[in-house]
Scaffold this active site. Sequence first.
Site, mmCIF file in Angstrom:
data_model
loop_
_atom_site.group_PDB
_atom_site.id
_atom_site.type_symbol
_atom_site.label_atom_id
_atom_site.label_comp_id
_atom_site.label_asym_id
_atom_site.label_seq_id
_atom_site.Cartn_x
_atom_site.Cartn_y
_atom_site.Cartn_z
ATOM 1 N N SER A 159 -10.375 -14.363 13.635
ATOM 2 C CA SER A 159 -11.517 -14.205 12.721
ATOM 3 C C SER A 159 -11.440 -14.974 11.219
ATOM 4 O O SER A 159 -10.539 -15.326 10.951
ATOM 5 C CB SER A 159 -11.333 -12.589 12.226
ATOM 6 O OG SER A 159 -12.319 -12.201 11.181
ATOM 7 N N TYR A 172 -8.311 -4.879 9.048
ATOM 8 C CA TYR A 172 -8.973 -5.853 9.900
ATOM 9 C C TYR A 172 -8.128 -7.452 9.656
ATOM 10 O O TYR A 172 -7.657 -7.869 10.511
ATOM 11 C CB TYR A 172 -10.342 -5.834 10.085
ATOM 12 C CG TYR A 172 -10.897 -6.729 11.027
ATOM 13 C CD1 TYR A 172 -10.788 -6.229 12.316
ATOM 14 C CD2 TYR A 172 -11.376 -8.012 10.773
ATOM 15 C CE1 TYR A 172 -11.566 -7.205 13.368
ATOM 16 C CE2 TYR A 172 -12.142 -8.842 11.680
ATOM 17 C CZ TYR A 172 -12.262 -8.278 13.080
ATOM 18 O OH TYR A 172 -12.688 -8.918 13.838
#
Length: 278
Positions: A159, A172
């Site tokens: 990510s 996250y």
Amino acid sequence: MAELILSKLFSLKERVAVVTGGSGVLGGAMAKGLALAGARVVVLGRNEARAGAVVAEITAGGGESMAVVADVSDRSQLEIARDYIIQCWGEIDILVNMAGGNIPAATITADATIFDMPHAAFEEVVSLNLLGTLLPCQVFGQAMAEKNQPHGCIVNISSMSAIRVISRVVGYSAAKAGIDNFTRWLAVELAQKYGDGMRVNAIAPGFFIGEQNRDLLLNSDGSLTVRGQKIIEHTPAGRFGKSDELLSTLIWLCSSGASFVNGVVVPVDGGFSIYSGV
């Protein structure tokens, strides 16, 4: 001649690919893309109906696919899935670890601080993303490594939050940063112990609209939220990505065209990761 060479380099014909989280927007696009490249695709997820819908699209287009229900955080379910896939199709050649996500409790809102976040929420998100990548790598990777001639390709999903500080998404971000490191570590481990036929890489998507982030980035009328506008302003391409824009990178990493590519994290982000905002 050139067309034949390109076809051979990037064809995935007859290879068996497992896509965890393959019933989501990006996971489904990846599963369909692998099928278009010739792979037989296993759409693995917790929701049988949603996985089945992706399979139906693949088979309607002439591809070969099946849905398998399993939770990536449950090793025993993954082992049952692995054995079933091998029983049906003989082997596993490709693993794409798309399963993951976030939960509100592991996100720091504007009116909260890091000191308010329950550690259990952080632990849950790290487990979902990092452990949910580790376990499939162990279970399906073992099937690749134990072939007479070990070979296989693992593609993890990183990510932008792994390489740039993005506010709010603390759990996250930490999990995806762990995936970057684990990708490089596993690439070295498998190549040294099982040979150059075993490769592990990752894709770091920029901002794509999916189920989990739609309400954060878009208003109900389709206009940008404040957060969505900030992202677009820091993306030189000036837009969000389209799910099929991940496919060429995925197919390349899984194909013999990338046979000497190992341990890399490839951004597909419209330039977000390189732009300072100035």
